[in-house]
Design a protein around this motif. Structure first.
Motif, PDB file in Angstrom:
ATOM      1  N   ASP A  13       0.827  -1.204   0.000  1.00  0.00           N
ATOM      2  CA  ASP A  13       0.000   0.000   0.000  1.00  0.00           C
ATOM      3  C   ASP A  13       0.871   1.269   0.000  1.00  0.00           C
ATOM      4  O   ASP A  13       0.555   2.253  -0.678  1.00  0.00           O
ATOM      5  CB  ASP A  13      -0.921   0.006   1.221  1.00  0.00           C
ATOM      6  CG  ASP A  13      -1.995  -1.082   1.117  1.00  0.00           C
ATOM      7  OD1 ASP A  13      -2.193  -1.606  -0.012  1.00  0.00           O
ATOM      8  OD2 ASP A  13      -2.612  -1.404   2.145  1.00  0.00           O
ATOM      9  N   ALA A  14       1.961   1.256   0.772  1.00  0.00           N
ATOM     10  CA  ALA A  14       2.857   2.421   0.812  1.00  0.00           C
ATOM     11  C   ALA A  14       3.505   2.643  -0.553  1.00  0.00           C
ATOM     12  O   ALA A  14       3.629   3.789  -1.024  1.00  0.00           O
ATOM     13  CB  ALA A  14       3.921   2.232   1.885  1.00  0.00           C
ATOM     14  N   ARG A  15       3.870   1.559  -1.200  1.00  0.00           N
ATOM     15  CA  ARG A  15       4.484   1.706  -2.525  1.00  0.00           C
ATOM     16  C   ARG A  15       3.476   2.230  -3.528  1.00  0.00           C
ATOM     17  O   ARG A  15       3.801   3.075  -4.369  1.00  0.00           O
ATOM     18  CB  ARG A  15       5.045   0.352  -2.968  1.00  0.00           C
ATOM     19  CG  ARG A  15       5.775   0.389  -4.297  1.00  0.00           C
ATOM     20  CD  ARG A  15       6.394  -0.973  -4.592  1.00  0.00           C
ATOM     21  NE  ARG A  15       7.134  -0.940  -5.847  1.00  0.00           N
ATOM     22  CZ  ARG A  15       6.590  -1.105  -7.049  1.00  0.00           C
ATOM     23  NH1 ARG A  15       5.269  -1.328  -7.146  1.00  0.00           N
ATOM     24  NH2 ARG A  15       7.332  -1.059  -8.135  1.00  0.00           N
ATOM     25  N   GLN A  16       2.235   1.724  -3.419  1.00  0.00           N
ATOM     26  CA  GLN A  16       1.200   2.178  -4.345  1.00  0.00           C
ATOM     27  C   GLN A  16       0.909   3.667  -4.153  1.00  0.00           C
ATOM     28  O   GLN A  16       0.748   4.414  -5.130  1.00  0.00           O
ATOM     29  CB  GLN A  16      -0.073   1.353  -4.134  1.00  0.00           C
ATOM     30  CG  GLN A  16      -1.163   1.597  -5.158  1.00  0.00           C
ATOM     31  CD  GLN A  16      -0.799   1.082  -6.548  1.00  0.00           C
ATOM     32  OE1 GLN A  16       0.093   0.229  -6.680  1.00  0.00           O
ATOM     33  NE2 GLN A  16      -1.482   1.593  -7.555  1.00  0.00           N
ATOM     34  N   ARG A  17       0.871   4.076  -2.905  1.00  0.00           N
ATOM     35  CA  ARG A  17       0.628   5.495  -2.633  1.00  0.00           C
ATOM     36  C   ARG A  17       1.772   6.351  -3.162  1.00  0.00           C
ATOM     37  O   ARG A  17       1.550   7.435  -3.712  1.00  0.00           O
ATOM     38  CB  ARG A  17       0.464   5.693  -1.128  1.00  0.00           C
ATOM     39  CG  ARG A  17       0.258   7.134  -0.726  1.00  0.00           C
ATOM     40  CD  ARG A  17       0.108   7.245   0.776  1.00  0.00           C
ATOM     41  NE  ARG A  17       0.011   8.621   1.192  1.00  0.00           N
ATOM     42  CZ  ARG A  17      -0.104   9.008   2.463  1.00  0.00           C
ATOM     43  NH1 ARG A  17      -0.148   8.088   3.433  1.00  0.00           N
ATOM     44  NH2 ARG A  17      -0.185  10.285   2.768  1.00  0.00           N
ATOM     45  N   PHE A  24       0.925  11.930  -9.980  1.00  0.00           N
ATOM     46  CA  PHE A  24       0.096  13.136  -9.964  1.00  0.00           C
ATOM     47  C   PHE A  24       0.946  14.413  -9.971  1.00  0.00           C
ATOM     48  O   PHE A  24       0.661  15.353 -10.715  1.00  0.00           O
ATOM     49  CB  PHE A  24      -0.823  13.123  -8.730  1.00  0.00           C
ATOM     50  CG  PHE A  24      -1.574  14.405  -8.560  1.00  0.00           C
ATOM     51  CD1 PHE A  24      -2.658  14.714  -9.367  1.00  0.00           C
ATOM     52  CD2 PHE A  24      -1.173  15.334  -7.592  1.00  0.00           C
ATOM     53  CE1 PHE A  24      -3.344  15.909  -9.209  1.00  0.00           C
ATOM     54  CE2 PHE A  24      -1.858  16.523  -7.440  1.00  0.00           C
ATOM     55  CZ  PHE A  24      -2.940  16.816  -8.246  1.00  0.00           C
ATOM     56  N   ILE A  25       1.982  14.442  -9.137  1.00  0.00           N
ATOM     57  CA  ILE A  25       2.756  15.678  -9.044  1.00  0.00           C
ATOM     58  C   ILE A  25       3.485  15.975 -10.355  1.00  0.00           C
ATOM     59  O   ILE A  25       3.685  17.134 -10.731  1.00  0.00           O
ATOM     60  CB  ILE A  25       3.740  15.618  -7.848  1.00  0.00           C
ATOM     61  CG1 ILE A  25       4.309  17.012  -7.585  1.00  0.00           C
ATOM     62  CG2 ILE A  25       4.852  14.629  -8.111  1.00  0.00           C
ATOM     63  CD1 ILE A  25       5.155  17.102  -6.348  1.00  0.00           C
ATOM     64  N   GLN A  26       3.866  14.931 -11.089  1.00  0.00           N
ATOM     65  CA  GLN A  26       4.553  15.177 -12.362  1.00  0.00           C
ATOM     66  C   GLN A  26       3.572  15.629 -13.437  1.00  0.00           C
ATOM     67  O   GLN A  26       3.971  16.243 -14.419  1.00  0.00           O
ATOM     68  CB  GLN A  26       5.310  13.922 -12.798  1.00  0.00           C
ATOM     69  CG  GLN A  26       6.471  13.591 -11.878  1.00  0.00           C
ATOM     70  CD  GLN A  26       7.427  12.580 -12.480  1.00  0.00           C
ATOM     71  OE1 GLN A  26       8.532  12.917 -12.877  1.00  0.00           O
ATOM     72  NE2 GLN A  26       6.992  11.323 -12.541  1.00  0.00           N
ATOM     73  N   CYS A  27       2.269  15.325 -13.238  1.00  0.00           N
ATOM     74  CA  CYS A  27       1.275  15.868 -14.173  1.00  0.00           C
ATOM     75  C   CYS A  27       1.169  17.382 -14.065  1.00  0.00           C
ATOM     76  O   CYS A  27       0.750  18.051 -15.019  1.00  0.00           O
ATOM     77  CB  CYS A  27      -0.099  15.240 -13.891  1.00  0.00           C
ATOM     78  SG  CYS A  27      -0.224  13.505 -14.372  1.00  0.00           S
ATOM     79  N   LEU A  28       1.590  17.946 -12.935  1.00  0.00           N
ATOM     80  CA  LEU A  28       1.536  19.399 -12.758  1.00  0.00           C
ATOM     81  C   LEU A  28       2.578  20.131 -13.611  1.00  0.00           C
ATOM     82  O   LEU A  28       2.559  21.347 -13.678  1.00  0.00           O
ATOM     83  CB  LEU A  28       1.743  19.752 -11.273  1.00  0.00           C
ATOM     84  CG  LEU A  28       0.694  19.219 -10.305  1.00  0.00           C
ATOM     85  CD1 LEU A  28       1.029  19.635  -8.879  1.00  0.00           C
ATOM     86  CD2 LEU A  28      -0.699  19.689 -10.701  1.00  0.00           C
ATOM     87  N   ALA A  29       3.472  19.398 -14.258  1.00  0.00           N
ATOM     88  CA  ALA A  29       4.433  20.040 -15.167  1.00  0.00           C
ATOM     89  C   ALA A  29       3.769  20.465 -16.461  1.00  0.00           C
ATOM     90  O   ALA A  29       4.380  21.184 -17.258  1.00  0.00           O
ATOM     91  CB  ALA A  29       5.592  19.084 -15.462  1.00  0.00           C
TER      92      ALA A  29
END
Length: 202
Positions: A13-17, A24-29
């Motif tokens: 679960d930690a890896r999936q998160r 998501f954060i790289q989509c902000l580029a």
């Protein structure tokens, strides 16, 4: 009764998160994706604004090494400002952000090389040629003064010559001078006596 033990966190679960937040954060580029979020009013949700603040942990060194598109961190910092979030709802603002991002990519290599590569040393400027020294004329050698010895007078005394009479005397003048041995020639003798006599004819 003993309290129930907390279940151990599932590493999957930690890896999936981790992967979901990284994606998501790289989509902000992408300014177009930010424009999509603004038009769909995601930036009006306080929970989503809090989530953007939470994602700032990706700026830490232990997480930033996983970022492949570093522009996302730049836009993440801008999204903390409400004015930027509201401006990105307009298509013109999206186009400006996209155009500036393109120009950055286009000139990034050249701009970075200016700071990495050593600058060549400046070319030495040629020194001005010294002005030629004025030619010095050597002083003229002094001309030795020659003393002309006076000419001794002949044994036969000649009449003294004045400074004004330095020119030579004519034979007639010289012959008529008293004390000279040269007899005065009579014009009649020179002409053969023809001047005063008439030769008898036949």
């Amino acid at each position: 009764m003993e309290p129930e033990a907390m279940p151990a966190p599932d590493p999957n679960d930690a890896r999936q998160r981790f992967l979901l937040e990284l994606e998501f954060i790289q989509c902000l580029a992408n300014p177009t994706y930010i424009h999509y979020l603004a038009q769909n009013r995601y930036f009006e949700d306080e929970a989503f604004i809090g989530y953007l603040k939470y994602l700032k942990y990706w700026q830490r060194p232990e997480y930033i090494k996983y970022i492949m598109y570093p522009h996302c961190l730049f836009f993440l910092e801008l999204l903390q400002n409400a004015n930027f979030r509201n401006a990105m709802a307009h298509p013109a603002s999206k186009e400006v952000a996209h155009r500036q991002q393109y120009f950055f990519w286009k000139n990034y290599r050249n701009n970075r090389l200016k700071h990495i590569l050593p600058r060549p040393p400046p070319e030495p400027t040629p020194a001005p040629a010294p002005a030629p020294a004025p030619a010095t004329v050597p002083p003229a050698a002094p001309v030795p003064s020659t003393v002309v010895p006076p000419v001794a007078a002949p044994s036969s005394s000649l009449p003294p010559m004045s400074a004004a009479g330095a020119s030579a005397m004519s034979p007639m003048q010289f012959a008529g001078t008293p004390g000279t041995n040269i007899p005065k020639n009579d014009m009649r003798n020179v002409m053969g006596g023809q001047g005063g006599r008439k030769r008898k004819m036949g």
